[in-house]
Design a protein around this motif. Structure first.
Motif, short mmCIF file in Angstrom:
data_model
loop_
_atom_site.label_atom_id
_atom_site.label_comp_id
_atom_site.label_asym_id
_atom_site.label_seq_id
_atom_site.Cartn_x
_atom_site.Cartn_y
_atom_site.Cartn_z
N ASP A 221 0.86 -1.19 0.00
CA ASP A 221 0.00 0.00 0.00
C ASP A 221 0.89 1.24 0.00
O ASP A 221 1.67 1.45 0.94
N TYR A 222 0.78 2.04 -1.06
CA TYR A 222 1.63 3.22 -1.21
C TYR A 222 0.82 4.51 -1.08
O TYR A 222 -0.34 4.57 -1.50
N SER A 223 1.45 5.50 -0.49
CA SER A 223 0.96 6.88 -0.55
C SER A 223 1.82 7.58 -1.59
O SER A 223 3.05 7.70 -1.41
N PHE B 131 -2.35 10.55 -3.75
CA PHE B 131 -3.33 9.48 -3.87
C PHE B 131 -2.73 8.19 -3.34
O PHE B 131 -1.51 8.05 -3.26
N ASP B 132 -3.59 7.27 -2.93
CA ASP B 132 -3.17 5.97 -2.39
C ASP B 132 -3.40 4.88 -3.43
O ASP B 132 -4.41 4.91 -4.16
N ARG B 133 -2.50 3.92 -3.47
CA ARG B 133 -2.68 2.82 -4.41
C ARG B 133 -1.96 1.59 -3.90
O ARG B 133 -0.84 1.69 -3.38
N SER B 134 -2.58 0.43 -4.06
CA SER B 134 -1.95 -0.84 -3.75
C SER B 134 -1.27 -1.36 -5.02
O SER B 134 -1.91 -1.43 -6.08
N ILE B 135 0.00 -1.70 -4.90
CA ILE B 135 0.78 -2.11 -6.07
C ILE B 135 1.49 -3.42 -5.76
O ILE B 135 2.06 -3.59 -4.68
N TYR C 283 1.29 3.03 -12.85
CA TYR C 283 0.63 4.33 -12.70
C TYR C 283 -0.42 4.59 -13.77
O TYR C 283 -1.20 5.52 -13.67
N GLN D 90 -2.50 2.19 -15.19
CA GLN D 90 -3.52 1.16 -15.30
C GLN D 90 -4.90 1.74 -14.94
O GLN D 90 -5.01 2.59 -14.07
#
Length: 393
Positions: free
Chosen positions: A290-292, A314-318, A391, A393
């Motif tokens: 989980d990235y900020s 923004f937050d995204r799980s990668i 980034y 997708q």
């Protein structure tokens, strides 16, 4: 069997040799650490340089108006000095003080420099004999020369050092020092792991080595890491930057991992336990992180306050891939099923008279739950690989 091992580390590469490994080896009664004033002085000079470097980096970090702008309003010089001093007192000075505590804890032997023959050193200097090289750096080799003479003098005078059964290891990558220490009773190695010695009888060691190399044990290592690696990976080590995006890892989970290559460094017995230290040189772990994420090209900079406003977050799980190098140490009871299987070859098992035990060992797979002794993991290297399409997708 070797009764005593002695270690001297000089000019070590901190990425290869970690000081606490000396402590672990000494705690395990694998050897005694030798030191003198020159050697400790070199350690402390490296430590001072590291602390100065860290302090300077922190100061530059605070002075950069793209970072902690609210910490020091308008970046007044006195405020900056105060923040740096606070950081040094809170973190860096205690870090340096731990070194003196460490020296006491390892209970080493001081090979005093008071009895060395200065004439021998001076003769080597003028005749360019190792460690003195015939170049501009010749004068800087005096500390090495003093260390060499103190080691040789200690070996000659120390009644506790028995050349017939004791071993002396010098850890260094310095070519001149290696030449200067050429001696049938001294082993010069480049890495601390080369000092590790088995304290089991050769036959049992050979059987364990054979079983360690099996596919079944590799599967065991994968399960062991999968179930125990949480908390050993530091989120900050998973941060990355791609194009204008700065991704800070907040938390992670392990999806799967694969052990590709590993070696048994040492195996020895401690009371009723067998301890294995294994270097896993190639592990690939698939992680969900989980990235900020911050777009550092967004927002605007306020010259008056030194603050940046309006950055896009923004937050995204990668899903990422991490290549790791790990040292793992496990202790198992010498009487449990894990150790019995580990210490016997296939032929040994086939020749067992106890049919029940024979059947159990033939069908046994190494199980994580059977490691009832100690377990420690140390991640040495982390290389992360991130798909650039994440980034978009």
């Amino acid at each position: 069997m070797i009764d005593t091992n002695y270690f001297v580390a000089q000019k070590f590469n901190t990425e290869k040799i970690i000081l606490k490994n000396f402590k672990e080896m000494i705690d395990d009664k694998l050897g005694t650490f030798l030191f003198n004033d020159i050697l400790i002085g070199e350690y402390k000079s490296h430590l001072d340089a590291f602390v100065d470097y860290t302090s300077a980096k922190f100061k530059n970090y605070l002075k950069d108006k793209k970072t902690l702008n609210t910490e020091i309003p308008m970046f007044e010089e006195e405020g900056l000095k105060g923040k740096v001093a606070e950081y040094e007192n809170q973190f860096l000075l205690p870090f340096k003080q731990k070194f003196d505590t460490y020296l006491n804890d390892i209970n080493g032997i001081d090979i005093s420099i008071e009895q060395i023959n200065l004439k021998v050193i001076v003769d080597k200097y003028f005749n360019s004999i190792s460690p003195f090289e015939a170049n501009d750096k010749k004068k800087s080799e005096f500390p090495d020369a003093i260390i060499v003479e103190s080691i040789i003098n200690w070996m000659s005078c120390q009644k506790n050092f028995d050349k017939a059964k004791d071993e002396l290891y010098i850890v260094t990558k310095d070519e001149g020092l290696t030449k200067a220490l050429h001696n049938p009773y001294i082993h010069v190695v480049e890495d601390l792991k080369e000092c590790l010695l088995s304290l089991l009888d050769p036959e049992l060691e050979s059987k364990i080595e054979e079983n360690i190399s099996s596919d079944e044990f590799e599967i065991f290592l994968e399960k062991l890491l999968f179930e125990n690696m949480d908390g050993h990976l530091i989120e900050g080590d998973l941060n990355f930057m791609l194009d204008s995006f700065d991704a800070e890892a907040m938390q992670y989970s392990i999806l799967d991992l694969f052990v590709k290559d590993y070696d048994l460094l040492t195996v020895h017995k401690e009371e009723n336990e067998i301890k294995l230290i294994i270097e896993i040189t190639d592990v690939t772990a698939n992680l969900n992180v989980d990235y900020s994420i911050t777009d550092i090209d967004s927002g605007f900079y306020d010259k008056e306050t030194g603050q940046i406003f309006g950055e896009e977050h923004f937050d995204r799980s990668i899903e990422i891939e991490a290549d790791l190098k790990i040292i793992v140490a496990i202790s198992v009871d010498e009487n449990n099923i894990f150790t019995k299987r580990l210490s016997q070859t296939v032929d040994d098992i086939d020749n067992l008279q106890n049919r029940e035990l024979k059947t159990e060992l033939q069908n046994y797979e190494y199980k994580v739950q059977d490691v009832v002794g100690g377990l420690s993991l140390e991640i040495k290297v982390i290389d992360t690989n991130v798909d650039e399409d994440v980034y978009y997708q």
